[in-house]
Design a protein around this motif. Structure first.
Motif, PDB file in Angstrom:
ATOM      1  N   THR A   1      -1.553  17.954 -29.078  1.00  0.00           N
ATOM      2  CA  THR A   1      -1.947  17.242 -27.859  1.00  0.00           C
ATOM      3  C   THR A   1      -2.902  18.074 -27.012  1.00  0.00           C
ATOM      4  OG1 THR A   1       0.189  16.113 -27.864  1.00  0.00           O
ATOM      5  CG2 THR A   1      -1.071  16.051 -25.823  1.00  0.00           C
TER       6      THR A   1
ATOM      7  N   LEU B   1      -3.768  11.500 -34.768  1.00  0.00           N
ATOM      8  CA  LEU B   1      -4.069  11.361 -33.341  1.00  0.00           C
ATOM      9  C   LEU B   1      -5.527  10.975 -33.117  1.00  0.00           C
ATOM     10  CD1 LEU B   1      -2.055  14.333 -31.777  1.00  0.00           C
ATOM     11  CD2 LEU B   1      -1.406  11.934 -32.020  1.00  0.00           C
TER      12      LEU B   1
ATOM     13  N   VAL C   1      -5.521   7.312 -33.438  1.00  0.00           N
ATOM     14  CA  VAL C   1      -4.957   6.735 -32.217  1.00  0.00           C
ATOM     15  C   VAL C   1      -6.032   6.602 -31.146  1.00  0.00           C
ATOM     16  CG1 VAL C   1      -3.390   7.190 -30.276  1.00  0.00           C
ATOM     17  CG2 VAL C   1      -2.591   7.493 -32.624  1.00  0.00           C
TER      18      VAL C   1
ATOM     19  N   GLN D   1      -7.414   3.150 -29.275  1.00  0.00           N
ATOM     20  CA  GLN D   1      -7.374   2.999 -27.814  1.00  0.00           C
ATOM     21  C   GLN D   1      -8.750   2.711 -27.237  1.00  0.00           C
ATOM     22  OE1 GLN D   1      -5.567   6.758 -26.756  1.00  0.00           O
ATOM     23  NE2 GLN D   1      -3.487   5.909 -26.776  1.00  0.00           N
TER      24      GLN D   1
ATOM     25  N   ARG E   1       4.827   0.544 -23.698  1.00  0.00           N
ATOM     26  CA  ARG E   1       5.863   1.574 -23.551  1.00  0.00           C
ATOM     27  C   ARG E   1       7.135   1.187 -24.315  1.00  0.00           C
ATOM     28  NH1 ARG E   1       5.097   5.186 -19.121  1.00  0.00           N
ATOM     29  NH2 ARG E   1       2.869   5.588 -19.051  1.00  0.00           N
TER      30      ARG E   1
ATOM     31  N   TYR F   1       6.469   1.630 -27.996  1.00  0.00           N
ATOM     32  CA  TYR F   1       6.503   3.053 -28.320  1.00  0.00           C
ATOM     33  C   TYR F   1       7.941   3.561 -28.374  1.00  0.00           C
ATOM     34  CZ  TYR F   1       6.020   8.098 -27.823  1.00  0.00           C
ATOM     35  OH  TYR F   1       6.138   9.449 -27.999  1.00  0.00           O
TER      36      TYR F   1
ATOM     37  N   THR G   1       9.289   4.915 -31.891  1.00  0.00           N
ATOM     38  CA  THR G   1       9.527   6.353 -31.977  1.00  0.00           C
ATOM     39  C   THR G   1      10.995   6.662 -32.247  1.00  0.00           C
ATOM     40  OG1 THR G   1       7.731   6.683 -30.381  1.00  0.00           O
ATOM     41  CG2 THR G   1       9.160   8.547 -30.818  1.00  0.00           C
TER      42      THR G   1
ATOM     43  N   GLN H   1       3.073   6.800 -31.679  1.00  0.00           N
ATOM     44  CA  GLN H   1       1.793   6.645 -30.977  1.00  0.00           C
ATOM     45  C   GLN H   1       0.859   5.688 -31.717  1.00  0.00           C
ATOM     46  OE1 GLN H   1      -0.180  10.090 -29.172  1.00  0.00           O
ATOM     47  NE2 GLN H   1       1.625  11.327 -29.644  1.00  0.00           N
TER      48      GLN H   1
ATOM     49  N   SER I   1       2.169   2.107 -31.177  1.00  0.00           N
ATOM     50  CA  SER I   1       1.960   1.715 -29.781  1.00  0.00           C
ATOM     51  C   SER I   1       0.485   1.446 -29.490  1.00  0.00           C
ATOM     52  CB  SER I   1       2.486   2.815 -28.861  1.00  0.00           C
ATOM     53  OG  SER I   1       2.216   2.519 -27.516  1.00  0.00           O
ATOM     54  N   ALA I   2      -0.415   2.287 -30.018  1.00  0.00           N
ATOM     55  CA  ALA I   2      -1.851   2.108 -29.784  1.00  0.00           C
ATOM     56  C   ALA I   2      -2.345   0.804 -30.399  1.00  0.00           C
ATOM     57  CB  ALA I   2      -2.628   3.286 -30.355  1.00  0.00           C
TER      58      ALA I   2
END
Length: 461
Positions: free
Chosen positions: A26, A96, A99, A103, A130, A133, A137, A154, A157-158
């Motif tokens: 991250t 990521l 992701v 987005q 949310r 996710y 998760t 993630q 969710s994306a």
């Protein structure tokens, strides 16, 4: 609240080392994000007209930004994994990067709705992404018992959020670079702020990730996130609602009074939350996270205070000043904060242990607080004395709250019961003190308490 539930459940299914690996990935993603962040949602809020060509161009720039983040991530992934001595980071970063591209394709109609003061779209989208996710998760964590649950969550969710953004708003963006020169000029002033915000939020995590183990970084990361959930994370939706409204109200005669009341409201909320979480950390961690996270207790106690003050500074001196077309001041204040922050990190890690860093960060942010307050009061032509006087009831009430919790007898009770008692005593004493001070002051109608009471009474008329 959803984020807190997610953190609680995942902390019991995964290990500190799992969270540490995700924190490493991250850090890099957020760095590239900050270096390309154009901040075009604020741009369209400042843009006086409703021009779909501008909206389309902002959406197009958002897609370009996503690829500017994703492509370097994919290229640099093996070197990042080598830097942190974690080979698995390569595949994590690839995911990521995907992701971020997803987005970037989100419907820009969500920001158009905000400009029109329609926040239902934003609320429904945020709520469902949310929840998705959370479900994804936790499901992956229960099945895989691995940090990959955080990555796959993630991704799901994306993807769901992108689809929902088009379902919830009829706006259909088109690729165009209309008015790109003006957007570029605007972005030149917002990218330094975004990069500065990254340093302010991630510099300590990045350094800890390099000098400490993945397990310690996981403990550190969870403490930061939990403190942020009750402060900065609480603030972000508030800012999304306030900025469009303040952009409309900025030309009204009583705008300065609105600002003082708004700032006071932030203090009234952040003080008891930050101080309260710090005071109950020794019971909060074992109840919420479990025994394997006990080493995070002192870090959470200091991080809650650090995030409390940092959240107020973010509220006063970042997006709000950009909306007021004072980008230069916002950038200057951010980089001043970073200079003090980086000096603090360096001195602390040279002479002390990494575990002392949260306390040092709190001291550093308290040093910069008066400078920020003086700067924004001058820039916005607000009386600093009037601004500070609007805070004194909250300061007295939170002091009474802290004394009430400290004076509690040493009960021989489980942590869960102690946590409930402390929260009840703290919240009750804080609210009771505010009410008493409001009555002693003669129930002033211009105060924050008077404004809130007027709204409540109007509901029942």
């Amino acid at each position: 609240m959803i984020g807190m539930v997610s953190t609680i459940v995942l902390a019991r299914l995964l290990t500190p080392a799992d969270f540490g690996i995700i924190a490493m990935a991250t850090i890099v993603v957020a760095l590239l994000e900050s270096m390309t962040q154009a901040g075009l949602n604020i741009y369209i809020l400042r843009y006086k007209e409703h021009d779909e060509r501008v909206f389309n161009a902002a959406w197009t720039v958002g897609i370009i930004q996503a690829f500017f983040v994703a492509i370097p991530l994919v290229i640099a992934a093996p070197w990042i994994a080598q830097f942190y001595s974690q080979p698995v980071l390569t595949e994590v970063i690839y995911c990521l990067a995907l992701v971020r591209i997803i987005q970037g394709l989100n419907n820009f109609g969500v920001f158009v709705a905000q400009k029109q003061l329609n926040f239902k779209v934003d609320f429904v989208l945020t709520l469902w992404t949310r929840l998705i996710y959370l479900a994804a998760t936790i499901g992956f964590a229960w099945y895989l018992q691995s940090f990959w649950a955080l990555v796959f969550g993630q991704l799901v969710s994306a993807f769901a959020g992108c689809l929902l953004s088009y379902y919830l708003h009829p706006y259909r963006p088109k690729l165009t670079l209309y008015n790109w020169r003006d957007m570029l000029k605007y972005s030149k002033s917002t990218v330094p702020l975004s990069l500065g915000r990254y340093i302010n939020n991630q510099a300590d995590v990045a350094v800890v990730g390099r000098v400490a183990s993945a397990e310690f970084l996981g403990l550190y990361h969870i403490a930061v996130n939990l403190a942020g959930l009750f402060t900065k994370e609480l603030l972000m939706p508030v800012i999304r609602g306030l900025i469009p409204n303040l952009s409309v109200l900025r030309d009204t005669p009583n705008f300065k009074d609105v600002l003082i009341t708004t700032f006071a409201a932030a203090v009234y909320v952040f003080l008891p939350v930050g101080v309260g979480l710090s005071l109950v950390a020794e019971d909060f961690v074992p109840v919420v996270l479990g025994e394997q996270w006990l080493a995070a207790i002192p870090m959470l106690a200091w991080f809650s205070l650090y995030a409390m003050v940092g959240g107020m500074l973010m509220f006063f001196s970042e997006q709000f000043l950009v909306m007021m077309e004072k980008e230069a001041l916002s950038n200057g204040l951010m980089w001043l904060r970073n200079a003090i922050l980086l000096s603090t990190i360096g001195i602390t890690l040279v002479y002390y242990e990494p575990a002392t860093l949260p306390k040092a960060l709190f001291i550093s942010v308290m040093l910069v607080l008066p400078i920020i307050l003086v700067s924004i009061s001058r820039a916005l032509e607000l009386s600093l004395v009037t601004l500070l006087l609007s805070w004194w009831p909250a300061l007295i009430a939170v002091t009474v709250m802290a004394l009430a919790i400290w004076q509690l007898p040493a009960f021989s009770l489980p942590h869960f019961a102690l946590l409930l008692i402390k929260v009840a005593v703290g919240a009750g004493s804080y609210v009771a003190c505010l009410i008493l001070l409001y009555i002693i002051r003669g129930k002033p109608s211009h105060s924050l308490e008077g404004a809130l009471l007027g709204k409540v009474m109007a509901r029942f008329r």
